[in-house]
Enzyme design. Structure first.
Site, PDB file in Angstrom:
ATOM      1  N   HIS A 321     138.857 -56.062  34.427  1.00 51.79           N
ATOM      2  CA  HIS A 321     137.723 -55.171  34.700  1.00 51.79           C
ATOM      3  C   HIS A 321     137.764 -54.694  36.148  1.00 51.79           C
ATOM      4  O   HIS A 321     137.623 -53.490  36.423  1.00 51.79           O
ATOM      5  CB  HIS A 321     136.424 -55.933  34.408  1.00 51.79           C
ATOM      6  CG  HIS A 321     135.169 -55.223  34.812  1.00 51.79           C
ATOM      7  ND1 HIS A 321     134.387 -54.515  33.925  1.00 51.79           N
ATOM      8  CD2 HIS A 321     134.546 -55.125  36.012  1.00 51.79           C
ATOM      9  CE1 HIS A 321     133.344 -54.004  34.562  1.00 51.79           C
ATOM     10  NE2 HIS A 321     133.416 -54.370  35.827  1.00 51.79           N
ATOM     11  N   GLU A 322     137.963 -55.611  37.090  1.00 50.78           N
ATOM     12  CA  GLU A 322     137.946 -55.233  38.503  1.00 50.78           C
ATOM     13  C   GLU A 322     139.170 -54.405  38.887  1.00 50.78           C
ATOM     14  O   GLU A 322     139.070 -53.479  39.705  1.00 50.78           O
ATOM     15  CB  GLU A 322     137.837 -56.480  39.393  1.00 50.78           C
ATOM     16  CG  GLU A 322     136.562 -57.293  39.195  1.00 50.78           C
ATOM     17  CD  GLU A 322     135.284 -56.490  39.394  1.00 50.78           C
ATOM     18  OE1 GLU A 322     135.333 -55.435  40.061  1.00 50.78           O
ATOM     19  OE2 GLU A 322     134.235 -56.917  38.871  1.00 50.78           O
ATOM     20  N   HIS A 325     138.441 -50.916  37.795  1.00 48.22           N
ATOM     21  CA  HIS A 325     137.454 -50.215  38.628  1.00 48.22           C
ATOM     22  C   HIS A 325     138.144 -49.332  39.675  1.00 48.22           C
ATOM     23  O   HIS A 325     137.604 -48.290  40.070  1.00 48.22           O
ATOM     24  CB  HIS A 325     136.537 -51.210  39.334  1.00 48.22           C
ATOM     25  CG  HIS A 325     135.209 -51.369  38.665  1.00 48.22           C
ATOM     26  ND1 HIS A 325     134.459 -50.306  38.213  1.00 48.22           N
ATOM     27  CD2 HIS A 325     134.476 -52.474  38.385  1.00 48.22           C
ATOM     28  CE1 HIS A 325     133.335 -50.743  37.665  1.00 48.22           C
ATOM     29  NE2 HIS A 325     133.325 -52.052  37.758  1.00 48.22           N
ATOM     30  N   GLU A 384     131.395 -48.504  34.722  1.00 45.45           N
ATOM     31  CA  GLU A 384     131.469 -49.877  34.215  1.00 45.45           C
ATOM     32  C   GLU A 384     132.080 -49.925  32.822  1.00 45.45           C
ATOM     33  O   GLU A 384     132.813 -50.865  32.475  1.00 45.45           O
ATOM     34  CB  GLU A 384     130.074 -50.507  34.209  1.00 45.45           C
ATOM     35  CG  GLU A 384     129.449 -50.685  35.581  1.00 45.45           C
ATOM     36  CD  GLU A 384     130.215 -51.662  36.465  1.00 45.45           C
ATOM     37  OE1 GLU A 384     130.938 -52.524  35.913  1.00 45.45           O
ATOM     38  OE2 GLU A 384     130.088 -51.564  37.698  1.00 45.45           O
ATOM     39  N   ASP A 388     135.231 -52.007  31.675  1.00 40.62           N
ATOM     40  CA  ASP A 388     135.178 -52.965  30.573  1.00 40.62           C
ATOM     41  C   ASP A 388     136.292 -52.702  29.562  1.00 40.62           C
ATOM     42  O   ASP A 388     136.970 -53.632  29.099  1.00 40.62           O
ATOM     43  CB  ASP A 388     133.821 -52.886  29.860  1.00 40.62           C
ATOM     44  CG  ASP A 388     132.718 -53.618  30.603  1.00 40.62           C
ATOM     45  OD1 ASP A 388     133.036 -54.423  31.502  1.00 40.62           O
ATOM     46  OD2 ASP A 388     131.537 -53.397  30.281  1.00 40.62           O
ATOM     47  N   HIS A 459     125.506 -50.760  34.548  1.00 39.34           N
ATOM     48  CA  HIS A 459     126.140 -51.575  33.507  1.00 39.34           C
ATOM     49  C   HIS A 459     125.445 -51.344  32.171  1.00 39.34           C
ATOM     50  O   HIS A 459     124.237 -51.169  32.112  1.00 39.34           O
ATOM     51  CB  HIS A 459     126.046 -53.070  33.850  1.00 39.34           C
ATOM     52  CG  HIS A 459     126.672 -53.436  35.148  1.00 39.34           C
ATOM     53  ND1 HIS A 459     125.998 -53.315  36.352  1.00 39.34           N
ATOM     54  CD2 HIS A 459     127.906 -53.924  35.441  1.00 39.34           C
ATOM     55  CE1 HIS A 459     126.804 -53.721  37.337  1.00 39.34           C
ATOM     56  NE2 HIS A 459     127.959 -54.088  36.816  1.00 39.34           N
ATOM     57  N   ARG A 465     128.508 -54.420  26.189  1.00 45.03           N
ATOM     58  CA  ARG A 465     129.662 -54.756  27.013  1.00 45.03           C
ATOM     59  C   ARG A 465     130.688 -55.519  26.182  1.00 45.03           C
ATOM     60  O   ARG A 465     131.843 -55.647  26.576  1.00 45.03           O
ATOM     61  CB  ARG A 465     129.231 -55.574  28.238  1.00 45.03           C
ATOM     62  CG  ARG A 465     128.283 -54.831  29.157  1.00 45.03           C
ATOM     63  CD  ARG A 465     128.213 -55.439  30.528  1.00 45.03           C
ATOM     64  NE  ARG A 465     129.462 -55.233  31.258  1.00 45.03           N
ATOM     65  CZ  ARG A 465     129.646 -55.579  32.517  1.00 45.03           C
ATOM     66  NH1 ARG A 465     128.660 -56.168  33.193  1.00 45.03           N
ATOM     67  NH2 ARG A 465     130.794 -55.364  33.118  1.00 45.03           N
TER      68      ARG A 465
END
Length: 497
Positions: A321-322, A325, A384, A388, A459, A465
């Site tokens: 996920h990061e 980003h 987000e 995800d 989010h 999610r």
């Protein structure tokens, strides 16, 4: 008769004036989804130009007075960035309508009701805030006092609390283990880029370079074990043993001073924005860094002792996920050095936006339970949601996570010995990967809080999610034998990366 300052009628009018002014502030503020474009934030000008373009506020006087706190002088040529020009153009008209009494009441009211500050004020302040939270978020009772106190200490002294947490909870070897996970997931992301049919080779190369250049920070900053550096950082803080409110005020003032002192200096890339005791992670576009504090490296996200499939499904999803980003609809606008420089061809940018539109439409069609039929805002949550979806895809396409490669991992790393199954669960490793990925988002949210977040939170609600990315995952459908065309295996799937 009560003095005017305590007169209920005067107090009620003061409160109404403050609320009326704040409503006007809200009405000139762009909606959250329209504030997401980072390229519109950077509007560089001088302090002199600031006053000319946005009348009604004595900007130079405000900035000059602020900088005097640290003894720094400002002139008309000092560069500044006007983040929201449309707001700044209107704020002067709003302020001019209200006397200084209202403005002062507004500032003091915001300060006194911020966070857990009411904890150290007379009971009436706590009662007022609870009643407010009941309406806004559905809160029925205040958090325990110990919890508020510990939160305040963590926010006031993040490094000191982080040090205590690391000394007791952060296992030796965890950092190296998680770095291996990050390496594998970066490798997977670059493999995903190579497989893209819509992106030109030159853009692919720049994307992979950015992924390689992405700095990884795990566990804690070295600062927390440097007593001298900690003393220096908090030299302007005074701790009042018998007056915690004064301590909080001192902490806040010192933080403002530290922030101002960073101006005109190079960015310190060793700075952390969370305590090591914070269960969270983040990506810094401006420095191309991804950060995973020690506290998130705990079950269900991660454990040095638990099976590898749970770690890849838990912290692996977060890591993916990061990483993604850095390539979401905003992160993609920064290069590998953190500069806001366009490294995309016009065609690739258009193709990216087309795929992002699919994500927007998918999530905008989710109805959020308990909100009276309100729909999710796919534009507000786009960044987000892209992260995800990328996190899921990287995690489950990783050469260390697909079923066959997982078997190879067992042969190489465990000499063919099986990892233990979870007691009482007859699930395959791939299924357990997905289960743990969903487990990290388990939670309950009050209906009032759901409604508030739909307007403000970038989010998606917790259930989406999980459901959103997994609807787009072919690997999930295969692992769980989802029938084609079913809710979790729709015929139309969205993918950006």
């Amino acid at each position: 008769m009560l003095p005017s300052v305590l007169n209920p009628t005067t107090a009620e009018k003061d409160a109404k004036d403050v609320v009326d002014m704040e409503i006007e502030y809200a009405n000139i503020t762009l909606p959250s989804d329209l504030r997401r474009d980072v390229t519109k934030w950077y509007n560089k000008m001088t302090t002199g130009e600031l006053g000319d373009k946005f009348p009604g506020v004595e900007w130079k006087k405000l900035i000059t007075g602020t900088m005097k706190i640290i003894g720094m002088s400002i002139n008309d040529s000092e560069p500044v960035v006007a983040v929201s020009p449309s707001f700044l153009q209107k704020i002067g008209n709003v302020i001019s309508k209200y006397p200084s009494r209202v403005i002062v009441n507004y500032v003091i009211g915001r300060m006194l009701l911020k966070g857990n500050v009411p904890l150290y004020l007379p009971e009436i302040f706590t009662s007022i805030k609870l009643r407010y939270q009941q309406v806004l978020s559905g809160t029925t009772q205040a958090s325990p006092r110990w919890q508020k106190c510990s939160t305040n200490v963590k926010h006031a002294f993040p490094e000191a609390v982080g040090r205590l947490f690391v000394e007791e909870k952060f296992r030796t070897g965890a950092k190296e283990n998680v770095l291996e996970l990050v390496y594998n997931l970066k490798k997977t992301f670059k493999g995903m880029v190579d497989e893209l049919t819509w992106m030109e080779d030159s853009t692919k190369q720049l994307a992979k370079e950015k992924a390689d250049f992405m700095e990884v920070m795990i566990g804690y900053p070295e600062l927390i074990f440097n007593d001298s550096a900690l003393h220096t950082k908090y030299e302007n803080v005074t701790v009042y043993i018998d007056d915690p409110l004064r301590t909080i005020m001192s902490v806040g003032e010192a933080a403002v001073i530290r922030g101002l002192q960073k101006l005109r200096k190079d960015v310190d890339k060793t700075d952390w924005f969370f305590s090591a005791a914070e269960v969270n992670a983040y990506n810094m576009f401006l420095t191309n860094q991804i950060v995973f504090p020690a506290a998130i490296l705990q079950p269900p996200h991660y454990s040095y002792e638990q099976p590898a499939y749970l770690n890849y499904g838990g912290i692996g999803y977060v890591i993916g996920h990061e990483i993604t980003h850095g390539f979401d609809d905003q992160g993609r606008k920064f290069n590998k050095y953190g500069g806001m420089i366009n490294w995309w061809s016009d065609n690739d940018s258009a193709m990216y936006k087309d795929r992002a539109k699919c994500i927007i439409e998918q999530y905008s069609n989710f109805t959020v339970p308990g909100t009276g039929g309100m729909m999710l805002n796919g534009k507000l949550t786009l960044g987000e949601n892209i992260a995800d979806n990328g996190g899921v895809k990287e995690t489950f396409k990783s050469p260390y996570c697909s079923y066959q490669a997982y078997r190879e991992w067992l042969k190489t790393n465990r000499h063919g010995k099986e990892e233990q199954k979870l007691p009482g669960l007859n699930y395959t490793p791939n299924q357990l990967l997905f289960l743990n990925a969903a487990q990290v988002w388990c939670g309950e949210t009050r209906n009032e809080e759901k409604i508030k977040r739909l307007y403000t939170d970038p989010h998606s609600p917790l259930m989406f999610r999980v459901n959103g990315p997994l609807q787009n995952s072919e690997e999930f459908s295969i692992a769980w034998n989802c029938p084609a065309g079913s809710y979790m295996n729709p015929s139309s799937k969205c993918t950006v990366w």
